[in-house]
Design an enzyme around this catalytic site. Structure first.
Site, PDB file in Angstrom:
ATOM      1  N   PHE A  44     -17.249  -1.839  -1.028  1.00 59.61           N
ATOM      2  CA  PHE A  44     -18.445  -1.529  -0.252  1.00 59.61           C
ATOM      3  C   PHE A  44     -18.138  -0.358   0.690  1.00 59.61           C
ATOM      4  CE2 PHE A  44     -20.675  -5.978  -0.226  1.00 59.61           C
ATOM      5  CZ  PHE A  44     -20.950  -5.822  -1.564  1.00 59.61           C
TER       6      PHE A  44
ATOM      7  N   LYS B 208     -10.429 -10.653 -12.616  1.00 57.72           N
ATOM      8  CA  LYS B 208     -11.375 -11.391 -11.766  1.00 57.72           C
ATOM      9  C   LYS B 208     -12.150 -12.427 -12.565  1.00 57.72           C
ATOM     10  CE  LYS B 208     -12.261  -7.859  -8.201  1.00 57.72           C
ATOM     11  NZ  LYS B 208     -11.453  -6.740  -8.731  1.00 57.72           N
TER      12      LYS B 208
ATOM     13  N   CYS C  92     -13.254  -4.027  -0.570  1.00 57.31           N
ATOM     14  CA  CYS C  92     -12.586  -4.563  -1.758  1.00 57.31           C
ATOM     15  C   CYS C  92     -11.506  -3.641  -2.308  1.00 57.31           C
ATOM     16  CB  CYS C  92     -13.620  -4.852  -2.852  1.00 57.31           C
ATOM     17  SG  CYS C  92     -14.957  -5.898  -2.257  1.00 57.31           S
TER      18      CYS C  92
ATOM     19  N   HIS D 230     -11.729  -2.993 -11.857  1.00 59.81           N
ATOM     20  CA  HIS D 230     -12.265  -3.715 -10.704  1.00 59.81           C
ATOM     21  C   HIS D 230     -13.154  -4.849 -11.207  1.00 59.81           C
ATOM     22  CE1 HIS D 230     -13.170  -4.362  -6.560  1.00 59.81           C
ATOM     23  NE2 HIS D 230     -14.463  -4.113  -6.711  1.00 59.81           N
TER      24      HIS D 230
ATOM     25  N   HIS E  62     -13.045 -12.958  -7.155  1.00 56.69           N
ATOM     26  CA  HIS E  62     -12.863 -11.708  -6.404  1.00 56.69           C
ATOM     27  C   HIS E  62     -12.212 -12.032  -5.065  1.00 56.69           C
ATOM     28  CE1 HIS E  62     -13.248  -7.891  -4.700  1.00 56.69           C
ATOM     29  NE2 HIS E  62     -14.521  -7.605  -4.929  1.00 56.69           N
TER      30      HIS E  62
ATOM     31  N   GLU F 276     -18.373   1.453 -13.493  1.00 57.93           N
ATOM     32  CA  GLU F 276     -16.934   1.587 -13.740  1.00 57.93           C
ATOM     33  C   GLU F 276     -16.697   1.941 -15.206  1.00 57.93           C
ATOM     34  OE1 GLU F 276     -12.638  -0.572 -12.854  1.00 57.93           O
ATOM     35  OE2 GLU F 276     -14.463  -1.788 -12.808  1.00 57.93           O
TER      36      GLU F 276
END
Length: 411
Positions: free
Chosen positions: A398, A334, A162, A302, A339, A313
């Protein structure tokens, strides 16, 4: 060192294709999430996604050529065409040897993979298309872009889950900064709303199952968040060396002045609970940009709408900025786009550049129930007017990949 500016944007998103409709949707808090239509999701725990609607590849690509491309590559070419048009780039007047293409792709041609595997299973190996490999592999997004438009500079794919397209934009920025190229098509593309991809994320319990309220399902930093929403699309930017841009009279959205990239070295999916990698990525970007921490006005987070990501985050922002953290407007776009996986950083870089140019902070929609573990200003539900001098865009992938871009208002 060269200065690097953004001179064109090409969003292909679940909330609109092209700059105007994309920005208008962000400002009005429009959700692009709905019932999955690309396959029948009846047997799936998650039946919702953020699909790109009304996308006709024939508007951007020759029909015969489009049939030789997976959907993610079609998105990449469409985004590039839109960005070049927005940037008023005349290909006949620039040195194509000095134009690079760096596109982040998280997964690649999953739709092609599934189609051709079904042929193999049901009809045997001789029925698999000779175009299977060149349609499926991730590097075909930048490869096809370079062939379509004649760009002969460095052409490559970045795959860091991502974080892919934030890394792609960062690497493009560095190439221009160090004088290797004069212009770069940079960003990301992904199109993985397919049965196997959705099934895989469902099995991980990573996706929201708020199937009865799809438009409210993506709710970053909200206490009731229950997973992310898969999206698709492309976010393509034209990055350009400042003197080159000025010489051709280009419109400038903003400047990129810093880039940070780190690894958690912790876990295949879960972020580091101390948020060290995410904190350091932001710190590195600010250091490269010579930016004081208290000058940061906006962070495009994010913000996936998953429990751990949003919590950690937020922790990273608090650790780095201290008391100033609560003065920063933060938003997760998002909440509206879903996403976009490998394309997330590209579409969010566009949102950040437009926010700087317009002096408006996009909202985090669906923010209803504050979470005691996420206590910052997430710009809830309505866009906010604010002059932005410096802004960060974060992507966390990831595998522990962290990437941050530092944007600056162009003066």
């Amino acid at each position: 060192m060269k200065r690097v500016v953004i001179t064109g944007v090409g969003p292909v998103s679940p909330i609109g294709i092209g700059k105007k409709v994309f920005w208008d949707s962000l400002m009005t808090g429009k959700s692009g999430v709905g019932q999955i239509t690309r396959f029948d999701p009846v047997d799936f725990d998650t039946k919702i996604a953020a699909e790109v609607k009304d996308f006709d590849p024939a508007q951007y690509i020759d029909k015969k050529e489009a049939r030789r491309m997976d959907r993610f590559t079609q998105f990449a070419i469409a985004g590039t065409k839109l960005a070049l048009e927005d940037g008023e780039v005349n290909l006949d007047t620039i040195n194509l040897d000095k134009v690079g293409v760096i596109i982040g792709v998280g997964i690649g041609g999953m739709e092609t993979m599934e189609t051709e595997f079904t042929k193999l299973r049901d009809r045997g190996p001789s029925r698999v298309s000779p175009l299977f490999i060149p349609m499926m592999i991730s590097n075909m997004a930048p490869g096809q872009v370079s062939m379509t438009f004649g760009f002969r500079g460095p052409t490559m794919t970045v795959t860091t889950a991502c974080a892919s397209s934030t890394n792609a934009v960062g690497e493009a920025y560095r190439m221009i900064k160090y004088g290797n190229i004069e212009m770069c098509v940079a960003g990301g593309a992904d199109a993985s709303i397919t049965p196997i991809s959705v099934a895989g994320f469902c099995s991980m319990k990573a996706l929201s199952t708020r199937n009865e309220e799809p438009e409210k399902a993506s709710r970053p930093f909200d206490k009731e968040r229950d997973g992310f929403i898969m999206g698709e699309g492309a976010g393509i930017l034209i990055l350009e060396e400042l003197d080159h841009a000025l010489a051709r009279g280009a419109h400038i959205y903003g400047e990129i002045v810093g880039y940070g990239s780190t690894s958690d070295a912790f876990h295949i999916t879960q972020p580091d609970p101390e948020a060290k990698g995410a904190t350091r990525a932001m710190e590195l970007a600010l250091k490269e940009g010579n930016a004081d921490y208290d000058k940061v006005d906006y962070i495009n987070a994010h913000g996936t709408s998953t429990y751990f990501n949003d919590k950690f985050e937020s922790l990273a922002i608090e650790k780095l900025f201290g008391d100033h953290a609560k003065d920063i407007n933060i938003s997760s776009t998002k909440s509206m786009t879903g996403h976009l996986l490998g394309a997330a950083g590209g579409i969010e870089a566009i949102a950040t550049a437009l926010a700087i140019k317009e002096g408006m902070i996009p909202p985090t929609i669906n923010y209803e129930f504050p979470d005691g573990e996420c206590q910052l200003n997430y710009t809830p539900n309505k866009a906010v007017k604010r002059e932005i001098d410096y802004a960060l865009s974060n992507s966390l992938g990831f595998g522990g990949h962290n990437a941050t871009i530092l944007f600056k208002k162009y003066r």
